[in-house]
Motif scaffolding. Structure first.
Motif, PDB file in Angstrom:
ATOM      1  N   ASP A 112       0.882  -1.255   0.091  1.00 56.18           N
ATOM      2  CA  ASP A 112       0.021   0.061  -0.115  1.00 56.18           C
ATOM      3  C   ASP A 112       0.910   1.341  -0.031  1.00 56.18           C
ATOM      4  O   ASP A 112       1.214   1.893   1.061  1.00 56.18           O
ATOM      5  CB  ASP A 112      -0.962   0.004   1.345  1.00 56.18           C
ATOM      6  CG  ASP A 112      -2.146   0.928   1.061  1.00 56.18           C
ATOM      7  OD1 ASP A 112      -1.982   1.872   0.187  1.00 56.18           O
ATOM      8  OD2 ASP A 112      -3.051   0.809   1.742  1.00 56.18           O
ATOM      9  N   LEU A 164       0.421   4.080  -1.513  1.00 58.96           N
ATOM     10  CA  LEU A 164      -0.313   5.082  -1.427  1.00 58.96           C
ATOM     11  C   LEU A 164      -0.852   5.773   0.292  1.00 58.96           C
ATOM     12  O   LEU A 164      -0.595   6.778   0.248  1.00 58.96           O
ATOM     13  CB  LEU A 164      -1.881   4.936  -1.862  1.00 58.96           C
ATOM     14  CG  LEU A 164      -2.998   6.271  -1.933  1.00 58.96           C
ATOM     15  CD1 LEU A 164      -2.550   7.454  -2.419  1.00 58.96           C
ATOM     16  CD2 LEU A 164      -4.467   5.628  -2.289  1.00 58.96           C
ATOM     17  N   TYR A 165      -1.037   4.649   0.794  1.00 57.01           N
ATOM     18  CA  TYR A 165      -0.768   4.883   2.328  1.00 57.01           C
ATOM     19  C   TYR A 165       0.315   5.764   2.689  1.00 57.01           C
ATOM     20  O   TYR A 165       0.083   6.680   3.542  1.00 57.01           O
ATOM     21  CB  TYR A 165      -1.288   3.875   3.084  1.00 57.01           C
ATOM     22  CG  TYR A 165      -1.406   3.927   4.672  1.00 57.01           C
ATOM     23  CD1 TYR A 165      -2.608   4.376   5.306  1.00 57.01           C
ATOM     24  CD2 TYR A 165      -0.345   4.134   5.458  1.00 57.01           C
ATOM     25  CE1 TYR A 165      -2.612   4.374   6.501  1.00 57.01           C
ATOM     26  CE2 TYR A 165      -0.474   4.239   6.896  1.00 57.01           C
ATOM     27  CZ  TYR A 165      -1.655   4.409   7.416  1.00 57.01           C
ATOM     28  OH  TYR A 165      -1.879   4.774   8.808  1.00 57.01           O
ATOM     29  N   TYR A 220      -6.575  14.736   0.412  1.00 60.72           N
ATOM     30  CA  TYR A 220      -5.899  13.559   0.311  1.00 60.72           C
ATOM     31  C   TYR A 220      -7.126  12.654   0.884  1.00 60.72           C
ATOM     32  O   TYR A 220      -7.586  12.722   2.145  1.00 60.72           O
ATOM     33  CB  TYR A 220      -4.614  13.327   1.116  1.00 60.72           C
ATOM     34  CG  TYR A 220      -3.763  14.136   0.446  1.00 60.72           C
ATOM     35  CD1 TYR A 220      -2.870  13.939  -0.605  1.00 60.72           C
ATOM     36  CD2 TYR A 220      -3.186  15.452   0.815  1.00 60.72           C
ATOM     37  CE1 TYR A 220      -1.888  14.720  -1.326  1.00 60.72           C
ATOM     38  CE2 TYR A 220      -2.404  16.233   0.308  1.00 60.72           C
ATOM     39  CZ  TYR A 220      -1.668  15.886  -0.673  1.00 60.72           C
ATOM     40  OH  TYR A 220      -0.696  16.643  -1.267  1.00 60.72           O
ATOM     41  N   THR A 221      -7.359  11.263   0.430  1.00 63.47           N
ATOM     42  CA  THR A 221      -8.392  10.501   0.977  1.00 63.47           C
ATOM     43  C   THR A 221      -7.579   8.873   0.722  1.00 63.47           C
ATOM     44  O   THR A 221      -6.899   8.683  -0.131  1.00 63.47           O
ATOM     45  CB  THR A 221      -9.542  10.418   0.240  1.00 63.47           C
ATOM     46  OG1 THR A 221      -9.482  10.373  -1.411  1.00 63.47           O
ATOM     47  CG2 THR A 221     -10.109  11.776   0.256  1.00 63.47           C
ATOM     48  N   HIS A 222      -7.885   8.287   1.811  1.00 66.25           N
ATOM     49  CA  HIS A 222      -7.613   6.809   1.939  1.00 66.25           C
ATOM     50  C   HIS A 222      -8.306   6.334   2.915  1.00 66.25           C
ATOM     51  O   HIS A 222      -8.737   6.784   3.962  1.00 66.25           O
ATOM     52  CB  HIS A 222      -6.162   6.800   2.368  1.00 66.25           C
ATOM     53  CG  HIS A 222      -5.586   5.326   2.339  1.00 66.25           C
ATOM     54  ND1 HIS A 222      -5.542   4.318   3.221  1.00 66.25           N
ATOM     55  CD2 HIS A 222      -4.563   4.800   1.411  1.00 66.25           C
ATOM     56  CE1 HIS A 222      -5.129   3.327   2.838  1.00 66.25           C
ATOM     57  NE2 HIS A 222      -4.449   3.479   1.692  1.00 66.25           N
ATOM     58  N   GLN A 223      -8.893   4.912   2.695  1.00 61.28           N
ATOM     59  CA  GLN A 223      -9.780   4.387   3.640  1.00 61.28           C
ATOM     60  C   GLN A 223      -9.535   4.043   5.082  1.00 61.28           C
ATOM     61  O   GLN A 223     -10.281   3.912   5.858  1.00 61.28           O
ATOM     62  CB  GLN A 223     -10.281   3.087   2.693  1.00 61.28           C
ATOM     63  CG  GLN A 223      -9.178   2.038   2.662  1.00 61.28           C
ATOM     64  CD  GLN A 223      -9.546   0.712   2.075  1.00 61.28           C
ATOM     65  OE1 GLN A 223     -10.510   0.515   1.871  1.00 61.28           O
ATOM     66  NE2 GLN A 223      -8.769   0.127   2.095  1.00 61.28           N
TER      67      GLN A 223
END
Length: 364
Positions: free
Chosen positions: A297, A299-300, A343-346
């Motif tokens: 991951d 992106l995280y 910025y978005t991330h679950q």
């Protein structure tokens, strides 16, 4: 066309630098000491870890976006210089290493992002099983020998035969595990997997990664004049496994997670947060420390890295009011709210970012 050539050259350089780091990380994972030389006779040379340059392995790292696989003929293809003369082919240059460095050269390796055809794979299947190609496949042996002879027609036959047999038995071809487009992220993922044993926070990890890759770039670009002493060569072009041991020592002073959790909990309680709020932030921070080691991951990792950069800027811009907990809390909440809009991330929410915020401002 000139701009594209410059871009291609830079991309090849970056791929080469990241492959060298990947190779070092692979050695670390296999608990193998190493000493590599960046851009020394080949794209990289690797020596036995000792007081002299013995048992050296030479590596050519070649990228291509035009070939699906390398054939023998393409590996023996010569390129023309501006003066009309021809440079050795890739394999002709490998042969030169076995001739020029007969005492030092143990093996040569051709690394590429492309595959290899059946003839090259047949050659490799024999020598990697430590069998003699001359005995197992005489036709292929003679085909390779004829190609090389065309590039070295003036070498005495007896000398040529000796060098060729060393060349054909100790030249290896491997497809790189790094893709042309994603090599930076791939190496970053492997790095954080290795670095997790140091118990580093993300900020320190990225600093460590940047320092090492910059060292590879610098050593690669350093120009040396030969002859040169082995000690001077190590200083100017070499990187050893000691770099990781030295870095491990330098990072031992970083608080371990449990110490950090206690530090943050005390700070939160002193500044008016309830037990429930404090526990929620610490739980989120602990989940974050597990998540940050998920090398799949990226992106995280990137979103958290961007946030840490903004927290660093926040500290620089609000130094005078950091001791005012009320003002700091208000400003930090504004920072987090604005960041989450961009910025978005679950797995990233305001509680996670609060934990990362306090970790950043309270860590050395």
């Amino acid at each position: 066309m000139r701009e594209k050539a410059g871009s291609d050259s830079y991309n090849r350089f970056e791929y080469q630098a990241h492959w060298i780091l990947y190779h070092m990380l692979d050695n670390i994972q296999n608990k193998k000491t190493f000493l590599v030389f960046c851009e020394f006779h080949d794209d990289m040379a690797e020596s036995e870890y000792g007081p002299s340059a013995t048992g050296m392995n030479f590596y050519q790292v070649k990228t291509t976006d035009t070939k699906e696989r390398w054939t023998l003929s393409s590996l023996f293809q010569k390129s023309k210089r501006k003066d009309g003369s021809y440079k050795n082919s890739f394999l002709g240059f490998i042969f030169y290493n076995f001739d020029k460095f007969s005492k030092e050269c143990s093996s040569c390796h051709f690394i590429s992002n492309a595959d290899f055809d059946d003839e090259v794979l047949q050659w490799q299947s024999v020598v990697k099983d430590q069998k003699e190609l001359k005995q197992e496949d005489l036709t292929l042996y003679m085909k390779i020998k004829d190609y090389i002879r065309l590039e070295y027609p003036m070498m005495p036959q007896s000398e040529f035969d000796v060098v060729f047999d060393r060349f054909v038995q100790n030249s290896f071809f491997n497809k790189s595990p790094l893709s042309l487009e994603g090599h930076v992220e791939q190496v970053k993922g492997v790095f954080f997997e290795v670095a997790s044993r140091y118990n580093l926070d993300l900020k320190s990890g990225y600093l460590l990664l940047t320092n090492i890759i910059d060292s590879v770039r610098k050593k690669t670009r350093t120009i040396i004049k030969t002859p040169i002493s082995y000690e001077e060569l190590k200083k100017k072009k070499g990187i050893s496994s000691d770099i990781f041991d030295d870095l491990e020592k330098s990072f031992r002073s970083i608080p371990k997670h449990e110490e950090l959790y206690t530090l943050i909990e005390n700070h939160l309680m002193e500044n008016g947060l309830s037990n429930l709020q404090s526990n929620a932030i610490l739980r989120a921070l602990k989940k974050h420390h597990k998540k940050i080691l998920d090398i799949s991951d990226t992106l995280y990792q990137d979103v958290i890295r961007f946030f840490i950069k903004e927290v660093d800027d926040f500290i620089d811009n609000n130094f005078e009011v950091l001791n005012d907990s009320v003002v700091t809390k208000e400003l930090s909440e504004n920072l987090i709210e604005a960041f989450l809009k961009r910025y978005t991330h679950q797995d990233i929410n305001s509680i996670v970012l609060r934990g990362v915020f306090y970790e950043t401002i309270l860590s050395d």
